[in-house]
Design an enzyme around this catalytic site. Structure first.
Site, PDB file in Angstrom:
ATOM      1  N   ASP A  58      10.179  12.163  16.975  1.00 20.56           N
ATOM      2  CA  ASP A  58       9.852  13.526  17.376  1.00 20.56           C
ATOM      3  C   ASP A  58      11.164  14.294  17.426  1.00 20.56           C
ATOM      4  OD1 ASP A  58       9.216  15.916  18.588  1.00 20.56           O
ATOM      5  OD2 ASP A  58       8.126  15.021  20.269  1.00 20.56           O
ATOM      6  N   VAL A  59      11.382  15.189  16.478  1.00 21.62           N
ATOM      7  CA  VAL A  59      12.683  15.857  16.393  1.00 21.62           C
ATOM      8  C   VAL A  59      12.940  16.794  17.561  1.00 21.62           C
ATOM      9  CG1 VAL A  59      12.826  15.686  13.882  1.00 21.62           C
ATOM     10  CG2 VAL A  59      11.815  17.746  14.925  1.00 21.62           C
ATOM     11  N   ASN A  85      14.190  18.359   7.253  1.00 22.08           N
ATOM     12  CA  ASN A  85      13.021  18.952   6.604  1.00 22.08           C
ATOM     13  C   ASN A  85      11.884  19.225   7.585  1.00 22.08           C
ATOM     14  OD1 ASN A  85      11.020  19.422   4.272  1.00 22.08           O
ATOM     15  ND2 ASN A  85      10.135  17.669   5.360  1.00 22.08           N
ATOM     16  N   TYR A 151       8.277  32.158  12.533  1.00 25.39           N
ATOM     17  CA  TYR A 151       8.740  31.328  11.414  1.00 25.39           C
ATOM     18  C   TYR A 151       9.962  31.936  10.743  1.00 25.39           C
ATOM     19  CZ  TYR A 151       8.636  28.743   7.000  1.00 25.39           C
ATOM     20  OH  TYR A 151       8.973  27.976   5.915  1.00 25.39           O
ATOM     21  N   LYS A 155      13.818  30.339  10.452  1.00 23.07           N
ATOM     22  CA  LYS A 155      14.487  30.000   9.203  1.00 23.07           C
ATOM     23  C   LYS A 155      15.791  30.782   9.023  1.00 23.07           C
ATOM     24  CE  LYS A 155      11.656  26.814   7.967  1.00 23.07           C
ATOM     25  NZ  LYS A 155      12.100  25.398   7.931  1.00 23.07           N
TER      26      LYS A 155
END
Length: 256
Positions: A58-59, A85, A151, A155
């Site tokens: 779990d990042v 990713n 989002y 990014k």
């Protein structure tokens, strides 16, 4: 070729992450497959050699990230490349309707996850003679995308993280780059198009055309293989002098 490289790929259970992991493995790399989903075991089955390690990760959980990196180094004896990713699309809705929890979850996976991976991998990458970090950003981090504030903000942050780390780690000959895919074929983008169609009150094909392909030079969506090939180049010796870059793989959508 990547025979002497050990890489860890987050979000390796499906889609772009799976394609990146199998492409690196095809080039000879030992690959650690990190994701929450048990799809990492399916990905492992697609890799021909036995230098592959599925690690449930779990990042957003620092202990989980640290444990996965330690497990990777214990298995392969080194760590040369990390590919950040793992990511989520977040909500598709006007800013007034975005909840704080939706905002924070999107930042946690897409930005904090990459930060934690680099934090705990940096020592090992400094010891490598071929340290590489590849962050999967998005062309949405360079241009507006209606109703996708969490989002796109995440990014943009990934691109900023990339540029800063390139200079922080450059003295140890570690390259740090971001790959910015355009709209990439797969379940995630299909879901995004469906939600955009609802917001715009148009058909799926019309939403796809309006939002994703009308202003694309080649008039088509990106393939996950295209993204994986760029990652493999950046991970290789041929990419040794490419750093602090955000490289578009988008069929000609963004020119900066």
């Amino acid at each position: 070729m990547l025979e002497d490289t050990t890489a860890i790929v987050t979000g390796a259970s499906q889609g772009i992450g799976r394609e990146i992991a199998t492409t690196l493995a095809d080039r000879g790399a030992a690959v650690s497959l990190a994701a929450r989903s048990d799809g990492i075991y399916e990905t492992a089955d697609k890799i021909d050699h036995d230098r592959v390690l599925p690690v449930e990760t779990d990042v957003t959980d620092e202990q989980s990230v640290e444990s996965s990196i330690k497990e990777t180094v214990a298995e392969f004896g080194r760590l040369d490349c990390i590919v950040n990713n793992a990511g989520i699309a977040g909500p598709t809705k006007p800013i007034e309707e975005v909840t704080r929890s939706e905002w924070e979850k999107t930042q946690s996976v897409n930005v904090t996850g990459a930060f934690l991976m680099v934090k705990h991998a940096a020592t090992h990458l400094r010891e490598s003679d071929r340290g590489r970090i590849v962050n999967i950003a998005s062309i949405s981090g360079k241009r507006p995308l209606e109703n996708r504030t969490p989002y796109t903000a995440s990014k943009m942050a990934v691109i900023g993280l990339t540029r800063t780390l390139a200079f922080e780690l450059g003295e140890d000959d570690i390259t740090v780059n971001a790959v910015c895919p355009g709209a990439t074929k797969g379940p995630r983008i299909q879901d995004v198009i469906e939600r955009q169609a609802e917001q715009l009150d148009v058909s799926y094909e019309e939403a796809k055309r309006q939002v994703f392909t009308d202003d694309v030079a080649l008039g088509r969506l990106t393939e996950s293989e295209d993204v994986a090939e760029m990652v493999a180049f950046l991970a290789s010796e041929q990419g040794r002098n490419v750093t602090a870059q955000d490289l578009n793989v988008d069929a000609g959508t963004v020119w900066y």
